[in-house]
Enzyme design. Sequence first.
Site, PDB file in Angstrom:
ATOM      1  CG  HIS A  28       0.276   6.268  -0.777  1.00  0.00           C
ATOM      2  ND1 HIS A  28      -0.766   6.866  -1.426  1.00  0.00           N
ATOM      3  CD2 HIS A  28      -0.262   5.666   0.321  1.00  0.00           C
ATOM      4  CE1 HIS A  28      -1.894   6.632  -0.758  1.00  0.00           C
ATOM      5  NE2 HIS A  28      -1.613   5.906   0.294  1.00  0.00           N
TER       6      HIS A  28
ATOM      7  CG  HIS B 293      -1.800   1.191   1.336  1.00  0.00           C
ATOM      8  ND1 HIS B 293      -3.136   1.166   1.026  1.00  0.00           N
ATOM      9  CD2 HIS B 293      -1.545   2.475   1.700  1.00  0.00           C
ATOM     10  CE1 HIS B 293      -3.660   2.368   1.188  1.00  0.00           C
ATOM     11  NE2 HIS B 293      -2.714   3.186   1.599  1.00  0.00           N
ATOM     12  CD  GLU B 294       1.522   3.739   3.622  1.00  0.00           C
ATOM     13  OE1 GLU B 294       1.824   4.814   3.050  1.00  0.00           O
ATOM     14  OE2 GLU B 294       0.426   3.571   4.181  1.00  0.00           O
TER      15      GLU B 294
ATOM     16  CG  HIS C 240       0.445   8.630  -7.266  1.00  0.00           C
ATOM     17  ND1 HIS C 240      -0.741   8.900  -6.623  1.00  0.00           N
ATOM     18  CD2 HIS C 240       0.315   9.178  -8.498  1.00  0.00           C
ATOM     19  CE1 HIS C 240      -1.541   9.558  -7.442  1.00  0.00           C
ATOM     20  NE2 HIS C 240      -0.922   9.749  -8.578  1.00  0.00           N
TER      21      HIS C 240
HETATM   22 ZN   LIG Z   1      -2.982   5.275   1.765  1.00  0.00          ZN
END
Ligand SMILES: [Zn+2]
Length: 673
Positions: free
Chosen positions: A468, A464-465, A471
């Site tokens: 980010h 998940h991290e 991105h």
């Molecule tokens: Zn998040």
Amino acid sequence: MNPLLHAAELPDFAAIAPEHAVPAVEEVLAEYQAQVDALVAIEHPTWDSLIAPLEAMDAKLERAFSPVSHLHSVMDSPDWRAAHEIAQDKITEFTAALGQNRALYDAYRKLKSAPEFAHFPRERQAVIEHALRDFELSGVALDEPMRTRFRDIARESTQLETAFEQAVMDATDAWQRPLSETELDGIPDSERAVLAQAARDKQQDGHLLTLQQPAYHAVITYARNRELRAEAYRAYQTRASDQGPHAGQFDNAGRIEKIMALRHEAAQLLGFPNAAAVSLATKMAPNADRVLAFLRDLAAKAKPGAERDLAELRAFAASELGIDELQPWDVAYASEKLRERRYALSDEELKPYFPLDAVMAGLFRIVEEAFGARIVPGAASVWHADVQYCDVLAETGERIAGLFLDPYARAKKRGGAWMDTCRSRFVSSQGSSLPIAYLTCNFAPPTPGKPSLLTHDDVTTLFHEFGHGLHHMLTRIDARDVSGISGVEWDAVELPSQFMENFCWTRAGLDRFARHVDTGAAMPDDLFQRLLATRHFQSGLFLVRQLEFGLFDFLLHLNYAPERGARVLETLAAVREEVAVIRPPEWQRFPMSFGHIFAGGYAAGYYSYLWAEVLSADAFAAFGDGIDASAGRRFLNEVLSVGGSRPALESFVAFRGREPIVEPLLASYGLAA
Ligand SMILES: [Zn+2]
């Protein structure tokens, strides 16, 4: 010289000390203010004369403050805490004043109405349009007396929201109940310890039930005594209301009425029909109809699954637990028993498949296969011996980003996992920077002879991290305010992160990183199937509960009318009629403690959780069962690399060839029709 003022590409962490923080931030803010004062006097502002200098100042401020904020989080000490607080306050004050600077707003307006604006690249137009939008949402564009009224509303709203939160805390603290030895029946040792700690916290002996989440959770989930669960439920679900053991004492109903009235008035001052429309001004969802259609479509499709979940739970409770009529205070208890009986999978069974080194190598491999980016060890000054620095290379071999990875838990390090910005990407006439990310986790450190083993939850969090992080790092946008994560609508910002999580639940993903620590074997299929079953367990019930919250929040803000008031309970009752399968008793007062929307940032935005999940599941479905390199390059080019330079919906459609649909989310939850 102060290392926080160096223009080097990476911070010199070994040289940075707390005493550098405040002088560096003060110096940059003074220069920034002088710069702003000079810029607003320009007769005909251009990109190079107005925006490029502001970008350069933002970059300087980031160089001065980002390491401060980071070191405060990962190498905490009284000195860092003090330095961080002072520096943070100065920046907050400066930023607030900048947002209210009418002359700066006018300068942006001049640039927007200049003839050359039409010929700017899309990303530059987006920067200017976002800035104008944010100025306008902060009331700076209003004329008197509306401008003063808007500011008064903002101040009063903040006070009311604080009072709301305080009432919830006071109501939570007001109720407690000692538990006898027999009342602990069914509660496992680890949870009893929570209840014993609750007693010690209040200078009592034995075990204490309080309404703090861990203690309440222990009883509502595990206590065999049904009356005890009912009593706990009643106290918890009536906090800060006109019902329950402290009826009327902390009641938030009046505060909610005022908060809603002020939000509506503020929206109308800004020229919006209601507070829901204000919320959508910074979101991907184009209008209220689309949000409602989204929630209702998903509800219609999720409800049969939720009803199946409930029927299964009822049958289990009746036959195995002797509960003939399942009540709201039985749901968590019966669910836990059902989970233990049919779906339980211990962390210990899975952990041997997730040694950190193998997981990281597999994650990097997935990134390379899907997006063509290579992550290779690099050299940098770091703040702790555990920290690794990596360079990120594009498919062409060009170095495009950097990454600090700080994986292990240790003393003086804030808990949890997060991605944060060290440097933002920008390229301009006044300087440039590559994007640099911090990825911070709190995994169990290795012990002599034993590598760090992750739980499946840890792995999902890491992915998940890292989403980010991708991105932020894989952006190719030159304009700073819309590069990477900057300027992305906040109901779309979780798309890359939740997208990456999906690799933790597929065979193709697991095959690349799940390797048994002793044998190197892949995860056996029966274990994989049991893992999937835990993802699907009661997912229908989970979905309709989220839909109930999201629809309630949105309708409340959308339909507010001064002559009728907020109609909180009526709205909730109507929403439950529409989407809920478990109907709480009439006296339940959940909205009175719904801090997300009345005291947090989620007003008319709670739907975003599901919205982003639908996007990410649908995006991931483009990869089929494997790791499709052409879908990956498309995701890179149309979503990851474009940042906030264009609307997220446009990016999604460019990637997927159509607007998002909910079916892939339902399938990922095991709820496909
Ligand atoms: Zn998040």
